[in-house]
Design a protein around this motif. Structure first.
Motif, PDB file in Angstrom:
ATOM      1  N   SER A   1     110.837  20.326  30.598  1.00  0.00           N
ATOM      2  CA  SER A   1     110.495  19.027  31.196  1.00  0.00           C
ATOM      3  C   SER A   1     109.028  18.674  30.951  1.00  0.00           C
ATOM      4  N   ILE A   2     108.158  19.630  31.134  1.00  0.00           N
ATOM      5  CA  ILE A   2     106.730  19.386  30.917  1.00  0.00           C
ATOM      6  C   ILE A   2     106.465  19.056  29.451  1.00  0.00           C
TER       7      ILE A   2
ATOM      8  N   GLN B   1     108.596  11.019  14.092  1.00  0.00           N
ATOM      9  CA  GLN B   1     108.910  12.385  14.529  1.00  0.00           C
ATOM     10  C   GLN B   1     109.126  12.443  16.034  1.00  0.00           C
ATOM     11  N   PHE B   2     108.269  11.768  16.774  1.00  0.00           N
ATOM     12  CA  PHE B   2     108.455  11.726  18.229  1.00  0.00           C
ATOM     13  C   PHE B   2     109.748  11.008  18.598  1.00  0.00           C
ATOM     14  N   MET B   3     110.030   9.911  17.921  1.00  0.00           N
ATOM     15  CA  MET B   3     111.239   9.134  18.212  1.00  0.00           C
ATOM     16  C   MET B   3     112.496   9.973  17.972  1.00  0.00           C
ATOM     17  N   PHE B   4     112.456  10.815  16.964  1.00  0.00           N
ATOM     18  CA  PHE B   4     113.591  11.688  16.684  1.00  0.00           C
ATOM     19  C   PHE B   4     113.879  12.574  17.891  1.00  0.00           C
ATOM     20  N   HIS B   5     112.831  13.062  18.526  1.00  0.00           N
ATOM     21  CA  HIS B   5     112.998  13.923  19.705  1.00  0.00           C
ATOM     22  C   HIS B   5     113.657  13.169  20.863  1.00  0.00           C
ATOM     23  N   PHE B   6     113.393  11.871  20.971  1.00  0.00           N
ATOM     24  CA  PHE B   6     113.886  11.094  22.106  1.00  0.00           C
ATOM     25  C   PHE B   6     115.136  10.273  21.801  1.00  0.00           C
ATOM     26  N   GLU B   7     115.725  10.441  20.635  1.00  0.00           N
ATOM     27  CA  GLU B   7     116.928   9.673  20.279  1.00  0.00           C
ATOM     28  C   GLU B   7     118.038   9.817  21.323  1.00  0.00           C
ATOM     29  N   LYS B   8     118.234  11.020  21.814  1.00  0.00           N
ATOM     30  CA  LYS B   8     119.327  11.255  22.759  1.00  0.00           C
ATOM     31  C   LYS B   8     119.049  10.693  24.151  1.00  0.00           C
TER      32      LYS B   8
ATOM     33  N   LEU C   1     106.385  12.451  25.477  1.00  0.00           N
ATOM     34  CA  LEU C   1     106.553  11.044  25.827  1.00  0.00           C
ATOM     35  C   LEU C   1     105.199  10.365  25.972  1.00  0.00           C
ATOM     36  N   GLN C   2     104.270  11.035  26.618  1.00  0.00           N
ATOM     37  CA  GLN C   2     102.925  10.486  26.776  1.00  0.00           C
ATOM     38  C   GLN C   2     102.273  10.286  25.401  1.00  0.00           C
TER      39      GLN C   2
END
Length: 119
Positions: free
Chosen positions: A8-9, A46-53, A15-16
Motif C-alpha cells: 500500500s505504501i 511506466q507508472f500508468m502501466f502499474h495503475f491500469e488495474k 501514485l504521488q
C-alpha cells in the motif's frame, strides 16, 4: 499484514510520483518542450502501466484522462509541425531554409521525433 502495508505504501508513493509527473507533463506540453516531454512521457507510461488495474478508482481514472488529453494535444501539434514542414519542402528546395524558418530549427524537428516515439 506487513506485506500488505508495504504494498500500500509503495502504491501510494507511485501514485504521488505519477500525479507530480503528470502535472509536470502538462506544463511542459503546454510550452512544447518536446525533449523533456518525451523523457517524462516514458516515465508516465511506466507508472500508468502499474495503475491500469485500478482504472475504476476516480483518482486514477482522472489521471488517465489527463494523460490521454496530453497525448491527443501533442499528437495534433506534432502532426501540424510535420505537415508544415512537408508543405514547405514542396515549395522550397533547400532544407536549411525550411529548418531556419521553423521555430527552434533542427532541434524542434528532432525533439518532435522523440515525442512521436514516446507516444
Amino acid at each position: 499484514a506487513k506485506t500488505h502495508l508495504q504494498t500500500s505504501i509503495t502504491s501510494l508513493n507511485r501514485l504521488q510520483m505519477l500525479i507530480h509527473a503528470v502535472d509536470q507533463l502538462e506544463l511542459l506540453a503546454k510550452d512544447y518542450q518536446y525533449r523533456e516531454v518525451a523523457n517524462l512521457f516514458d516515465a508516465v507510461k511506466q507508472f500508468m502501466f502499474h495503475f491500469e488495474k485500478y482504472s475504476h478508482i476516480p483518482v486514477v481514472a482522472d489521471i488517465q484522462k489527463r494523460v490521454e488529453t496530453i497525448r491527443s494535444d501533442l499528437t495534433i501539434h506534432v502532426r501540424k509541425t510535420f505537415r508544415e514542414i512537408a508543405q514547405a519542402v514542396e515549395s522550397v528546395a533547400d532544407a536549411e531554409v525550411i529548418l531556419s524558418d521553423l521555430p527552434g530549427g533542427m532541434r524542434t524537428l528532432s525533439d518532435s521525433c522523440l515525442v512521436v516515439d514516446a507516444l
